[in-house]
Design an enzyme around this catalytic site. Structure first.
Site, mmCIF file in Angstrom:
data_model
loop_
_atom_site.group_PDB
_atom_site.id
_atom_site.type_symbol
_atom_site.label_atom_id
_atom_site.label_comp_id
_atom_site.label_asym_id
_atom_site.label_seq_id
_atom_site.Cartn_x
_atom_site.Cartn_y
_atom_site.Cartn_z
ATOM 1 N N GLY A 190 0.779 -1.236 0.000
ATOM 2 C CA GLY A 190 0.000 0.000 0.000
ATOM 3 C C GLY A 190 0.810 1.286 0.000
ATOM 4 O O GLY A 190 0.342 2.310 0.495
ATOM 5 N N MET A 238 -4.266 -7.057 -6.766
ATOM 6 C CA MET A 238 -3.827 -8.206 -7.566
ATOM 7 C C MET A 238 -4.965 -9.120 -8.027
ATOM 8 O O MET A 238 -4.821 -10.342 -8.026
ATOM 9 C CB MET A 238 -2.779 -9.018 -6.780
ATOM 10 C CG MET A 238 -1.546 -8.231 -6.407
ATOM 11 S SD MET A 238 -0.723 -7.470 -7.824
ATOM 12 C CE MET A 238 0.023 -8.925 -8.544
ATOM 13 N N ARG A 239 -6.085 -8.540 -8.409
ATOM 14 C CA ARG A 239 -7.186 -9.336 -8.976
ATOM 15 C C ARG A 239 -7.504 -8.797 -10.355
ATOM 16 O O ARG A 239 -7.560 -7.575 -10.543
ATOM 17 C CB ARG A 239 -8.473 -9.205 -8.124
ATOM 18 C CG ARG A 239 -8.346 -9.605 -6.696
ATOM 19 C CD ARG A 239 -8.093 -11.066 -6.513
ATOM 20 N NE ARG A 239 -9.149 -11.917 -7.061
ATOM 21 C CZ ARG A 239 -9.004 -13.228 -7.275
ATOM 22 N NH1 ARG A 239 -7.861 -13.820 -7.016
ATOM 23 N NH2 ARG A 239 -9.996 -13.932 -7.746
ATOM 24 N N LEU A 278 -10.107 -7.882 -13.087
ATOM 25 C CA LEU A 278 -11.516 -7.498 -12.972
ATOM 26 C C LEU A 278 -12.274 -7.905 -14.234
ATOM 27 O O LEU A 278 -11.728 -7.870 -15.333
ATOM 28 C CB LEU A 278 -11.608 -5.980 -12.750
ATOM 29 C CG LEU A 278 -10.990 -5.517 -11.424
ATOM 30 C CD1 LEU A 278 -10.766 -4.016 -11.415
ATOM 31 C CD2 LEU A 278 -11.865 -5.936 -10.238
ATOM 32 N N ASN A 303 -5.453 2.792 -12.791
ATOM 33 C CA ASN A 303 -4.479 1.811 -12.304
ATOM 34 C C ASN A 303 -3.086 2.394 -12.471
ATOM 35 O O ASN A 303 -2.843 3.198 -13.358
ATOM 36 C CB ASN A 303 -4.593 0.519 -13.122
ATOM 37 C CG ASN A 303 -3.609 -0.539 -12.658
ATOM 38 O OD1 ASN A 303 -3.439 -0.757 -11.448
ATOM 39 N ND2 ASN A 303 -2.933 -1.201 -13.581
ATOM 40 N N HIS A 321 0.844 1.183 -13.157
ATOM 41 C CA HIS A 321 1.608 0.029 -13.637
ATOM 42 C C HIS A 321 3.097 0.380 -13.622
ATOM 43 O O HIS A 321 3.484 1.447 -14.114
ATOM 44 C CB HIS A 321 1.153 -0.331 -15.056
ATOM 45 C CG HIS A 321 1.830 -1.548 -15.569
ATOM 46 N ND1 HIS A 321 1.532 -2.820 -15.107
ATOM 47 C CD2 HIS A 321 2.810 -1.710 -16.491
ATOM 48 C CE1 HIS A 321 2.301 -3.692 -15.727
ATOM 49 N NE2 HIS A 321 3.086 -3.054 -16.570
ATOM 50 N N GLU A 331 -11.007 -3.342 -20.391
ATOM 51 C CA GLU A 331 -11.096 -4.797 -20.267
ATOM 52 C C GLU A 331 -9.745 -5.482 -20.477
ATOM 53 O O GLU A 331 -9.391 -6.419 -19.782
ATOM 54 C CB GLU A 331 -12.122 -5.363 -21.256
ATOM 55 C CG GLU A 331 -13.579 -5.096 -20.864
ATOM 56 C CD GLU A 331 -14.040 -3.666 -21.128
ATOM 57 O OE1 GLU A 331 -13.230 -2.823 -21.576
ATOM 58 O OE2 GLU A 331 -15.237 -3.383 -20.889
ATOM 59 N N GLU A 332 -8.993 -5.014 -21.443
ATOM 60 C CA GLU A 332 -7.689 -5.628 -21.704
ATOM 61 C C GLU A 332 -6.702 -5.158 -20.628
ATOM 62 O O GLU A 332 -6.607 -3.947 -20.353
ATOM 63 C CB GLU A 332 -7.207 -5.197 -23.096
ATOM 64 C CG GLU A 332 -6.035 -6.004 -23.606
ATOM 65 C CD GLU A 332 -5.486 -5.429 -24.912
ATOM 66 O OE1 GLU A 332 -4.283 -5.538 -25.140
ATOM 67 O OE2 GLU A 332 -6.279 -4.855 -25.684
ATOM 68 N N ASP A 375 -3.785 -3.738 -18.519
ATOM 69 C CA ASP A 375 -2.712 -2.741 -18.705
ATOM 70 C C ASP A 375 -2.767 -2.064 -20.074
ATOM 71 O O ASP A 375 -1.720 -1.732 -20.652
ATOM 72 C CB ASP A 375 -1.321 -3.396 -18.502
ATOM 73 C CG ASP A 375 -1.156 -3.983 -17.113
ATOM 74 O OD1 ASP A 375 -1.769 -3.459 -16.165
ATOM 75 O OD2 ASP A 375 -0.421 -4.972 -16.965
HETATM 76 C C1 GRF Z 1 3.451 -1.036 -7.475
HETATM 77 O O1 GRF Z 1 4.702 -1.197 -8.059
HETATM 78 C C2 GRF Z 1 2.389 -0.841 -8.520
HETATM 79 O O2 GRF Z 1 2.849 -0.157 -9.644
HETATM 80 C C3 GRF Z 1 2.040 -2.255 -8.887
HETATM 81 O O3 GRF Z 1 2.105 -2.983 -7.680
HETATM 82 C C4 GRF Z 1 2.978 -2.310 -6.774
HETATM 83 C C5 GRF Z 1 2.176 -2.020 -5.551
HETATM 84 O O4 GRF Z 1 2.943 -1.445 -4.530
HETATM 85 N N1 GRF Z 1 0.761 -2.310 -9.554
HETATM 86 P P1 GRF Z 1 2.242 -0.754 -3.310
HETATM 87 O O5 GRF Z 1 1.298 -1.785 -2.685
HETATM 88 O O6 GRF Z 1 1.510 0.451 -3.804
HETATM 89 O O7 GRF Z 1 3.355 -0.395 -2.376
#
Ligand code: GRF
Length: 201
Positions: free
Chosen positions: A14, A93-94, A96, A110, A112, A145-146, A148
């Site tokens: 987080g 980490m799910r 959607l 999001n 990335h 939907e796709e 990233d």
């Molecule tokens: C980050 O690197 C983010 O870009 C990726 O997962 C990581 C999450 O880190 N999607 P945190 O939980 O925000 O510290």
């Protein structure tokens, strides 16, 4: 100014969530973080959110098994309970479903850890090192939907140094993640970055 009501969805540490919480503490920031949702009861970010006095909810995906949509209905209910207007995924980490993404289209972001469209998916730092990339970075985008693949709101690069390891590179990228996510959320909350549907291929 009416602040946009934001939920941040996490699964772990987080740190991006924390960056958003801290940015939103500023009086002139156009969004307030009203809810943190984790799909994992043990996510470290939950404690940090509680410390900041923000409402938290755990919606464990495991009891829902294969039924992704049932999990998402529970999530969606929670978001509505808090009258959320914008959803920020931050290490959530799910994957959607189209159902959920359709409901939140243009209002779900999001982050990335790569310069999209390069290195979609997982292990981005390892892959950047393996391919000898000179530049790496982070991207905030609208979710479609796709995976990233949605319209980009903000993107920033960092150099890859000789001798970098996954850890050193990840730390350099994380620093800019914490900068660009609050900036991107500001743009969306102020209506300065708007979702436009990607062209059909
Ligand atoms: C980050 O690197 C983010 O870009 C990726 O997962 C990581 C999450 O880190 N999607 P945190 O939980 O925000 O510290």
């Amino acid at each position: 100014m009416t602040k946009k009501r934001v939920a941040v969805l996490i699964s772990g540490r987080g740190s991006n969530m924390t960056a958003l919480i801290e940015a939103a503490e500023a009086k002139d920031y156009p969004a307030e973080i009203v809810l943190i949702v984790s799909n994992r009861p043990d996510a470290a970010g939950l404690a940090r959110a509680r410390q900041a006095g923000i409402a938290t909810a755990v919606i464990d995906h495991r009891p829902f098994g294969e039924n992704r949509e049932a999990f998402e209905r529970a999530l969606d209910d929670e978001l509505h309970k808090y009258r959320v207007g914008i959803v920020c995924l931050a290490g959530f980490m799910r994957l959607l479903t189209a159902w959920f993404i359709g409901r939140w289209r243009g209002r779900i972001l999001n982050i990335h850890p790569a310069l999209l469209p390069e290195f979609k998916g997982l292990d981005t730092h390892r892959r950047a090192l393996e391919t000898g990339a000179k530049q790496h970075g982070a991207t905030v985008h609208f979710v479609v939907e796709e995976t990233d693949a949605g319209p980009i709101i903000s993107r920033q690069s960092v150099p890859v140094h000789q001798g970098d390891t996954e850890e050193t590179l990840a730390a350099r990228v994380l620093e800019i993640e914490h900068r660009i996510y609050p900036e991107a959320l500001r743009l969306v909350a102020e209506g300065r970055a708007k979702f436009t549907a990607p062209k059909l291929k």
